[in-house]
Write a protein that holds these residues in place. Structure first.
Motif, mmCIF file in Angstrom:
data_model
loop_
_atom_site.group_PDB
_atom_site.id
_atom_site.type_symbol
_atom_site.label_atom_id
_atom_site.label_comp_id
_atom_site.label_asym_id
_atom_site.label_seq_id
_atom_site.Cartn_x
_atom_site.Cartn_y
_atom_site.Cartn_z
ATOM 1 N N GLU A 229 0.832 -1.261 0.137
ATOM 2 C CA GLU A 229 0.043 0.062 0.267
ATOM 3 C C GLU A 229 0.772 1.131 -0.006
ATOM 4 O O GLU A 229 0.649 2.317 -0.622
ATOM 5 C CB GLU A 229 -0.987 -0.130 1.086
ATOM 6 C CG GLU A 229 -1.830 1.156 1.357
ATOM 7 C CD GLU A 229 -2.852 1.116 2.467
ATOM 8 O OE1 GLU A 229 -3.212 2.240 2.811
ATOM 9 O OE2 GLU A 229 -2.940 -0.043 2.925
ATOM 10 N N ARG B 278 2.092 1.814 -3.440
ATOM 11 C CA ARG B 278 1.171 2.375 -4.373
ATOM 12 C C ARG B 278 0.924 3.626 -4.219
ATOM 13 O O ARG B 278 0.836 4.637 -5.317
ATOM 14 C CB ARG B 278 -0.082 1.602 -4.137
ATOM 15 C CG ARG B 278 -0.314 0.175 -4.958
ATOM 16 C CD ARG B 278 -1.355 -0.303 -5.026
ATOM 17 N NE ARG B 278 -2.091 -0.605 -3.865
ATOM 18 C CZ ARG B 278 -2.152 -1.814 -3.005
ATOM 19 N NH1 ARG B 278 -1.145 -2.761 -3.517
ATOM 20 N NH2 ARG B 278 -2.558 -2.033 -1.870
ATOM 21 N N GLU B 279 0.964 4.260 -2.904
ATOM 22 C CA GLU B 279 0.715 5.604 -2.501
ATOM 23 C C GLU B 279 1.772 6.354 -3.052
ATOM 24 O O GLU B 279 1.571 7.657 -3.587
ATOM 25 C CB GLU B 279 0.492 5.668 -0.911
ATOM 26 C CG GLU B 279 -0.650 5.093 -0.345
ATOM 27 C CD GLU B 279 -0.732 5.296 1.213
ATOM 28 O OE1 GLU B 279 0.140 5.840 1.816
ATOM 29 O OE2 GLU B 279 -1.852 4.973 1.590
#
Length: 89
Positions: free
Chosen positions: A47, A50-51
């Protein structure tokens, strides 16, 4: 994610993964007090990766828009200067 890496007396490195930094530090210091080589590394989660990728894409887009606006402004500026020069000279 925090990864505690442990080096055995044979030179083999194993690892344990923890989500909590305090727990990982406690394990690492516990292993060190038992005279084992241990160190802590940080690995970003999927995550977080991805951020970071999304932030990079957004920054690239903003930079692209800014460059387009600057080039458009420069063209308009040159046009206005050209008109001014025609009128005055």
């Amino acid at each position: 994610m925090f990864v505690v890496k442990i080096k055995s007396s044979t030179g083999l490195v194993s690892q344990r993964r923890y989500l909590d930094k305090k727990l990982a530090l406690g394990v690492m210091f516990g292993l060190r007090s038992a005279n084992q080589q241990a160190w802590l590394e940080y690995e970003p989660t999927d995550e977080e990766i991805r951020e970071a990728h999304d932030r990079a894409l957004l920054a690239d887009f903003v930079r692209w828009v800014s460059e387009k606006e600057l080039s458009q402004y420069a063209a308009e500026r040159d046009s206005v200067i050209g008109e001014y020069m025609k009128e005055r000279y």
